[in-house]
Scaffold this active site. Structure first.
Site, short mmCIF file in Angstrom:
data_model
loop_
_atom_site.label_atom_id
_atom_site.label_comp_id
_atom_site.label_asym_id
_atom_site.label_seq_id
_atom_site.Cartn_x
_atom_site.Cartn_y
_atom_site.Cartn_z
N THR A 134 -1.62 -5.13 -1.67
CA THR A 134 -1.28 -3.73 -1.83
C THR A 134 -0.14 -3.33 -0.88
OG1 THR A 134 -2.15 -1.52 -1.29
CG2 THR A 134 -3.23 -3.35 -0.24
N ASP A 135 0.55 -2.24 -1.22
CA ASP A 135 1.59 -1.72 -0.31
C ASP A 135 0.96 -1.09 0.95
OD1 ASP A 135 0.53 0.59 -1.48
OD2 ASP A 135 2.46 1.40 -2.15
N GLU A 136 -0.35 -0.83 0.91
CA GLU A 136 -0.98 -0.11 2.03
C GLU A 136 -1.00 -0.94 3.32
OE1 GLU A 136 -4.49 2.14 0.95
OE2 GLU A 136 -3.86 2.23 -1.13
N TYR A 183 -9.77 -0.55 4.68
CA TYR A 183 -9.37 -1.24 3.45
C TYR A 183 -8.07 -2.01 3.67
CZ TYR A 183 -6.92 -1.78 -1.04
OH TYR A 183 -6.20 -2.28 -2.10
N LYS A 187 -7.27 -6.05 3.74
CA LYS A 187 -6.30 -6.67 2.82
C LYS A 187 -5.21 -7.39 3.62
CE LYS A 187 -5.93 -6.57 -1.12
NZ LYS A 187 -6.49 -7.46 -2.19
P1 NAD Z 1 -11.46 -2.68 -8.65
O1 NAD Z 1 -12.29 -2.16 -7.52
O2 NAD Z 1 -11.33 -1.90 -9.90
O3 NAD Z 1 -11.98 -4.14 -9.07
C1 NAD Z 1 -12.40 -5.10 -8.14
C2 NAD Z 1 -13.22 -6.15 -8.88
O4 NAD Z 1 -13.62 -7.14 -7.91
C3 NAD Z 1 -14.51 -5.61 -9.52
O5 NAD Z 1 -14.63 -6.08 -10.84
C4 NAD Z 1 -15.62 -6.17 -8.63
O6 NAD Z 1 -16.83 -6.42 -9.34
C5 NAD Z 1 -14.98 -7.46 -8.14
N1 NAD Z 1 -15.58 -7.91 -6.86
C6 NAD Z 1 -15.79 -7.15 -5.75
N2 NAD Z 1 -16.38 -7.90 -4.80
C7 NAD Z 1 -16.52 -9.16 -5.31
C8 NAD Z 1 -17.05 -10.37 -4.81
N3 NAD Z 1 -17.58 -10.43 -3.58
N4 NAD Z 1 -17.02 -11.47 -5.60
C9 NAD Z 1 -16.51 -11.41 -6.85
N5 NAD Z 1 -16.01 -10.28 -7.39
C10 NAD Z 1 -16.02 -9.17 -6.63
O7 NAD Z 1 -10.04 -2.97 -8.00
P2 NAD Z 1 -8.58 -2.85 -8.64
O8 NAD Z 1 -8.08 -1.48 -8.43
O9 NAD Z 1 -8.56 -3.46 -9.98
O10 NAD Z 1 -7.78 -3.80 -7.63
C11 NAD Z 1 -7.69 -5.20 -7.86
C12 NAD Z 1 -6.88 -5.84 -6.75
O11 NAD Z 1 -5.58 -5.27 -6.71
C13 NAD Z 1 -7.48 -5.64 -5.37
O12 NAD Z 1 -7.30 -6.83 -4.64
C14 NAD Z 1 -6.66 -4.50 -4.78
O13 NAD Z 1 -6.60 -4.60 -3.37
C15 NAD Z 1 -5.30 -4.76 -5.41
N6 NAD Z 1 -4.45 -3.56 -5.60
C16 NAD Z 1 -4.95 -2.44 -6.21
C17 NAD Z 1 -4.11 -1.34 -6.41
C18 NAD Z 1 -4.59 -0.09 -7.13
O14 NAD Z 1 -3.87 0.89 -7.21
N7 NAD Z 1 -5.79 -0.08 -7.71
C19 NAD Z 1 -2.78 -1.38 -5.97
C20 NAD Z 1 -2.31 -2.54 -5.36
C21 NAD Z 1 -3.16 -3.62 -5.18
P1 TYD Z 2 -6.64 7.04 -4.32
O1 TYD Z 2 -6.63 7.08 -5.81
O2 TYD Z 2 -7.96 6.92 -3.62
O3 TYD Z 2 -5.66 5.86 -3.88
P2 TYD Z 2 -5.11 5.45 -2.38
O4 TYD Z 2 -5.90 6.14 -1.35
O5 TYD Z 2 -5.36 3.97 -2.37
O6 TYD Z 2 -3.67 5.83 -2.38
O7 TYD Z 2 -5.93 8.35 -3.78
C1 TYD Z 2 -4.60 8.68 -4.12
C2 TYD Z 2 -4.19 9.88 -3.28
O8 TYD Z 2 -4.98 11.01 -3.70
C3 TYD Z 2 -4.46 9.72 -1.79
O9 TYD Z 2 -3.41 10.35 -1.07
C4 TYD Z 2 -5.77 10.44 -1.57
C5 TYD Z 2 -5.74 11.56 -2.61
N1 TYD Z 2 -7.06 11.96 -3.15
C6 TYD Z 2 -7.41 13.30 -3.21
O10 TYD Z 2 -6.66 14.20 -2.77
N2 TYD Z 2 -8.64 13.64 -3.73
C7 TYD Z 2 -9.51 12.70 -4.21
O11 TYD Z 2 -10.63 13.06 -4.66
C8 TYD Z 2 -9.12 11.31 -4.17
C9 TYD Z 2 -10.05 10.24 -4.67
C10 TYD Z 2 -7.88 11.00 -3.64
#
Ligand code: NAD
Ligand code: TYD
Length: 377
Positions: A134-136, A183, A187
């Site tokens: 992630t970019d975080e 988080y 990561k």
């Molecule tokens: P998500 O929470 O929707 O999905 C995570 C999946 O991992 C779930 O299906 C869960 O059951 C599985 N999981 C969790 N713990 C596990 C374990 N111990 N063993 C096996 N499986 C397990 O997450 P997402 O939003 O789809 O993100 C996927 C990846 O992309 C993550 O690594 C996250 O850090 C990265 N990412 C997400 C975003 C975003 O905006 N959502 C952005 C950049 C990077």
């Molecule tokens: P989120 O979807 O949790 O992603 P991330 O924290 O990984 O960026 O949140 C996106 C942005 O929205 C973040 O600045 C937090 C804000 N936010 C709210 O203001 N209210 C909410 O209920 C949630 C879940 C997020």
């Protein structure tokens, strides 16, 4: 490369990656490994579950013996690792689970891949461990004069009226890691382990760092699906702090396309940033979501504005994330395919058309969890 292990394939982004690979590469055997935590949902993959080149395995990435067994049983050549705990708010209340899954789980998978690949006649040749991050991990940027980089994309990521940048700085692949939340700290740690396996053992690894994703099948604790669902149910929309934080949003299918491209064409040991040059202040984005939901539900304009509820800010809330993804465009020719407003309309429509999907998730235990999180604010 024939046998691909995708971890976290029942989650949000993972399900899009699994779908893309299963449909696009009938000659690959795609093994989806997922523990099915609260975030994993096999309903995300209904359309491909009976395809002959697809297998689902329920397992915990922290279970090293099981990871060794799976690598061997399915003769895995490539790993695309997405399994993780992914929600910042949860990491603030339960950091241990994040360290366990994201750090120890990644390490267990790395070691299982290493020992299996070393045991094959060709060793690391033709193998790849691709880690999705992630970019975080880069930390937070300041809001300064909006004089950033012009979007290089021909498919403009957002509409012309919208600022493309809220500051001068952007995250580059060379930006020093500076995570703030449990988080992002977990990561960042997993990213370091992945690179250490390349640098120490010569294992072929790759890392990509992507900005915030949105689209179908996202668990409704994240901003966009949560707000769509709350508008539909006439529930408050909890805006953290003043709603001034900025995120760069990318449609999830564009992320999946980037993963496909990088998995096949990316250079081993490299890092690629993935982002849309599509920054939005939370409150501005929320207004677009409200407007789109009201329009599609046939409500008068402004009807749901009253649901906006400013609540206590998230602890340590990062102000701005902004990715410079020009390396990926320059070296591999990737661009986002959708304009933001188009992506949001598609997304809102999907959630409104798939109310059963969201109602199945938000009933029962999750409902109780959410009420408690919300009442603690
Ligand atoms: P998500 O929470 O929707 O999905 C995570 C999946 O991992 C779930 O299906 C869960 O059951 C599985 N999981 C969790 N713990 C596990 C374990 N111990 N063993 C096996 N499986 C397990 O997450 P997402 O939003 O789809 O993100 C996927 C990846 O992309 C993550 O690594 C996250 O850090 C990265 N990412 C997400 C975003 C975003 O905006 N959502 C952005 C950049 C990077
Ligand atoms: P989120 O979807 O949790 O992603 P991330 O924290 O990984 O960026 O949140 C996106 C942005 O929205 C973040 O600045 C937090 C804000 N936010 C709210 O203001 N209210 C909410 O209920 C949630 C879940 C997020």
């Amino acid at each position: 490369m024939k046998n691909i292990l995708i971890t976290g394939g029942a989650g949000f982004i993972g399900s899009h990656v699994v779908r893309l690979f299963v449909n696009k590469y009938p000659d690959y055997h795609i093994v989806n490994l997922d523990l099915l935590t609260y975030a994993g949902n096999l309903a995300n993959l209904k359309d491909i579950e009976s395809k002959p080149n697809y297998t689902f395995v329920r397992a915990d990435i922290c279970d090293y013996a099981e990871m060794q067994r799976i690598m061997k049983e399915y003769k895995i050549d490539g790993v695309i690792h997405l399994a993780a705990e992914s929600h910042v708010d949860r990491s603030i209340v339960d950091p241990f689970t994040f360290a366990r899954t994201n750090v120890m789980g990644t390490l267990s998978l790395l070691q299982a891949a290493k020992t299996y690949w070393e045991s094959t006649p060709e060793g690391f040749e033709g193998k790849l461990f691709y880690h999705i991050s992630t970019d975080e991990v880069y930390g937070a940027l300041e809001l300064t004069d909006p004089e950033g980089i012009e979007s290089p994309f021909t498919t403009t990521a957002s509409s012309s009226q919208h600022h493309l940048a809220f500051g001068r700085d952007f995250f580059l692949e060379t930006t020093k890691y500076n995570p703030h939340s449990p988080y992002s700290a977990a990561k960042a740690s997993s990213d370091h382990f992945v690179r250490a396996y390349h640098d120490t053992y010569g294992m072929p690894t790759l890392v990509t760092n992507c900005s915030n994703n949105y689209g179908p099948y996202q668990f409704p604790e994240k901003l966009i699906p949560l707000f769509i669902n709350n508008i539909r149910k006439r529930k408050p929309l909890p805006v953290y702090g003043k709603g001034e934080n900025v995120r760069d949003w990318l449609f999830v299918e564009d992320h999946a396309r980037a993963i496909d491209l990088i998995f096949h064409k990316g250079k081993v040991a490299e890092t690629y940033n993935i982002g849309g040059f599509n920054e939005w202040k939370n409150i501005d984005l929320i207004r677009v979501v409200i407007k789109t939901v009201d329009k599609l539900l046939g409500n008068p304009e402004g009807y749901s504005d009253e649901l906006i509820t400013y609540v206590t800010d998230r602890k340590g809330h990062d102000m701005r994330y902004a990715i410079d993804s020009r390396k990926l465009q320059r070296e591999l020719g990737w661009e986002p395919s959708l304009q933001f407003e188009e992506g949001i309309e598609k997304t809102v429509k999907w959630y409104l058309d798939n109310q059963d999907w969201i109602d199945n998730i938000t009933s029962g235990d999750y409902e109780k969890y959410y009420e408690q999180m919300y009442s603690n604010r």
